[in-house]
Design a protein around this motif. Structure first.
Motif, short mmCIF file in Angstrom:
data_model
loop_
_atom_site.label_atom_id
_atom_site.label_comp_id
_atom_site.label_asym_id
_atom_site.label_seq_id
_atom_site.Cartn_x
_atom_site.Cartn_y
_atom_site.Cartn_z
N SER A 295 -43.38 25.16 6.80
CA SER A 295 -43.23 25.47 5.37
C SER A 295 -43.78 26.86 5.03
O SER A 295 -43.20 27.57 4.22
CB SER A 295 -43.95 24.42 4.52
N VAL A 296 -44.85 27.24 5.67
CA VAL A 296 -45.50 28.51 5.37
C VAL A 296 -44.79 29.68 6.04
O VAL A 296 -44.59 30.73 5.42
CB VAL A 296 -46.99 28.48 5.80
N THR A 297 -44.38 29.51 7.29
CA THR A 297 -43.77 30.64 8.02
C THR A 297 -42.33 30.88 7.63
O THR A 297 -41.84 31.99 7.72
CB THR A 297 -43.83 30.42 9.55
N GLY A 298 -41.64 29.83 7.25
CA GLY A 298 -40.23 29.98 6.89
C GLY A 298 -39.37 30.16 8.12
O GLY A 298 -39.85 30.31 9.24
N THR A 299 -38.05 30.15 7.92
CA THR A 299 -37.13 30.24 9.05
C THR A 299 -36.19 31.44 8.92
O THR A 299 -35.34 31.65 9.77
CB THR A 299 -36.28 28.95 9.14
N GLU A 300 -36.37 32.24 7.88
CA GLU A 300 -35.49 33.39 7.69
C GLU A 300 -35.77 34.49 8.69
O GLU A 300 -34.87 35.15 9.20
CB GLU A 300 -35.62 33.94 6.26
N GLU A 301 -37.03 34.73 8.98
CA GLU A 301 -37.43 35.80 9.89
C GLU A 301 -37.58 35.28 11.31
O GLU A 301 -37.98 34.13 11.52
CB GLU A 301 -38.77 36.40 9.42
N GLU A 302 -37.34 36.15 12.27
CA GLU A 302 -37.48 35.77 13.68
C GLU A 302 -38.93 35.41 14.01
O GLU A 302 -39.17 34.52 14.82
CB GLU A 302 -36.99 36.91 14.59
N GLY B 62 -41.08 33.80 12.19
CA GLY B 62 -41.29 32.41 11.79
C GLY B 62 -40.64 31.45 12.78
O GLY B 62 -41.24 30.45 13.18
N ARG B 63 -39.40 31.75 13.18
CA ARG B 63 -38.71 30.90 14.15
C ARG B 63 -39.44 30.92 15.49
O ARG B 63 -39.56 29.88 16.16
CB ARG B 63 -37.25 31.34 14.31
N ALA B 64 -39.96 32.08 15.90
CA ALA B 64 -40.69 32.18 17.17
C ALA B 64 -41.97 31.33 17.12
O ALA B 64 -42.31 30.66 18.10
CB ALA B 64 -41.02 33.64 17.47
N MET B 65 -42.65 31.37 15.99
CA MET B 65 -43.87 30.56 15.84
C MET B 65 -43.54 29.08 15.95
O MET B 65 -44.22 28.32 16.65
CB MET B 65 -44.52 30.84 14.49
N ILE B 66 -42.48 28.65 15.31
CA ILE B 66 -42.08 27.25 15.36
C ILE B 66 -41.64 26.86 16.76
O ILE B 66 -41.95 25.76 17.23
CB ILE B 66 -41.00 26.96 14.29
N ARG B 67 -40.96 27.77 17.47
CA ARG B 67 -40.57 27.50 18.86
C ARG B 67 -41.80 27.26 19.74
O ARG B 67 -41.74 26.49 20.69
CB ARG B 67 -39.76 28.66 19.44
N ARG B 68 -42.90 27.95 19.43
CA ARG B 68 -44.12 27.78 20.22
C ARG B 68 -44.85 26.48 19.90
O ARG B 68 -45.41 25.84 20.78
CB ARG B 68 -45.07 28.96 20.01
N ALA C 231 -35.19 21.00 21.93
CA ALA C 231 -34.38 21.67 22.96
C ALA C 231 -33.40 22.66 22.33
O ALA C 231 -33.09 23.70 22.93
CB ALA C 231 -33.64 20.64 23.79
N LYS C 232 -32.94 22.37 21.13
CA LYS C 232 -31.97 23.26 20.46
C LYS C 232 -32.64 24.48 19.82
O LYS C 232 -31.96 25.41 19.41
CB LYS C 232 -31.20 22.47 19.41
N LEU C 233 -33.97 24.49 19.77
CA LEU C 233 -34.67 25.64 19.21
C LEU C 233 -34.44 26.91 20.03
O LEU C 233 -34.52 28.02 19.51
CB LEU C 233 -36.19 25.38 19.16
N ILE D 248 -34.79 23.67 13.37
CA ILE D 248 -36.07 23.74 12.65
C ILE D 248 -36.03 22.83 11.42
O ILE D 248 -36.98 22.08 11.17
CB ILE D 248 -36.40 25.19 12.25
N SER D 249 -34.93 22.87 10.68
CA SER D 249 -34.80 22.00 9.50
C SER D 249 -34.86 20.53 9.90
O SER D 249 -35.51 19.73 9.23
CB SER D 249 -33.48 22.28 8.77
N ARG D 250 -34.20 20.21 10.99
CA ARG D 250 -34.22 18.82 11.49
C ARG D 250 -35.63 18.43 11.89
O ARG D 250 -36.10 17.33 11.55
CB ARG D 250 -33.26 18.68 12.66
N LEU D 251 -36.32 19.30 12.60
CA LEU D 251 -37.71 19.01 13.01
C LEU D 251 -38.61 18.84 11.79
O LEU D 251 -39.51 17.99 11.79
CB LEU D 251 -38.24 20.11 13.93
N LEU D 252 -38.37 19.64 10.78
CA LEU D 252 -39.17 19.52 9.55
C LEU D 252 -38.98 18.14 8.94
O LEU D 252 -39.96 17.45 8.62
CB LEU D 252 -38.78 20.63 8.58
N LEU D 253 -37.74 17.70 8.81
CA LEU D 253 -37.46 16.38 8.24
C LEU D 253 -38.03 15.25 9.12
O LEU D 253 -38.60 14.28 8.60
CB LEU D 253 -35.96 16.18 8.05
N LEU D 254 -37.88 15.38 10.43
CA LEU D 254 -38.40 14.36 11.34
C LEU D 254 -39.92 14.25 11.24
O LEU D 254 -40.47 13.15 11.24
CB LEU D 254 -37.97 14.66 12.78
N ASN D 255 -40.58 15.39 11.14
CA ASN D 255 -42.04 15.35 11.04
C ASN D 255 -42.53 14.84 9.69
O ASN D 255 -43.57 14.18 9.62
CB ASN D 255 -42.63 16.73 11.38
#
Length: 170
Positions: A49-56, A58-64, A129-131, A143-150
């Motif tokens: 929620s804090v990092t967002g998914t628009e920027e790379e 944020g996506r890299a942080m979530i991938r980690r 795996a799709k990240l 990422i959106s799916r993982l957010l909902l699942l969590n």
């Protein structure tokens, strides 16, 4: 008496105190497993929620963090399974395996929640795996799916923990 604690002249015997200590320890271990899984999911939701998914970035942080969160969930899943079996056995021995209808209903609800959380964990591993997809759109969807699942794990986990408190009184 009915809770499995034996008294001799009003004093708890060593065997009864050891049984009570074991039961209390296993109950705490079981609860810690649930809190760990629910808490890990809350951490993921917060970070996503804090990092967002628009920027790379944020996506890299979530991938980690996604693999770490999933591994915590898997460890907690196994932890809860084993401690739950031991808890049920100890409770059964204390009650001569005669459980109230309410106890059985609440236990069945907790087992149903546990199975739903397992299904969510499985879906989470697939989304994780799709990240790694080079396609930013596919990665963002994961990422959106993982957010909902969590979020679902948080809600179900909190419900299971509350039902566990109810079982303590049953």
């Amino acid at each position: 008496n009915g809770n499995g604690v034996r008294r001799e002249r009003g004093v708890l015997t060593m065997s009864a105190m050891n049984s009570l200590a074991l039961r209390t320890t296993i109950l705490w271990i079981h609860a810690i497993g649930g809190v760990a899984w629910t808490g890990a999911s809350a951490c993921f939701v917060t970070v996503a929620s804090v990092t967002g998914t628009e920027e790379e970035e944020g996506r890299a942080m979530i991938r980690r963090i996604a693999p770490v969160i999933d591994r915590v969930g898997l460890a907690a899943f196994l932890f809860i399974l084993l401690s739950g079996i031991v808890n049920l056995y100890i409770a059964g021995r204390m009650r001569s395996f005669l459980f109230s209808d309410t106890f059985i209903e609440v236990l069945a609800a907790k087992i149903g929640i546990y199975l739903a959380m397992f299904a969510i964990l499985t879906a989470s591993f697939r989304a994780e795996a799709k990240l790694q997809s080079p396609d930013a759109t596919a990665s963002t969807r994961a990422i959106s799916r993982l957010l909902l699942l969590n979020v679902a794990v948080m809600l179900l986990g909190a419900t299971a923990l509350l039902l566990g408190l109810w079982l303590l009184g049953a």
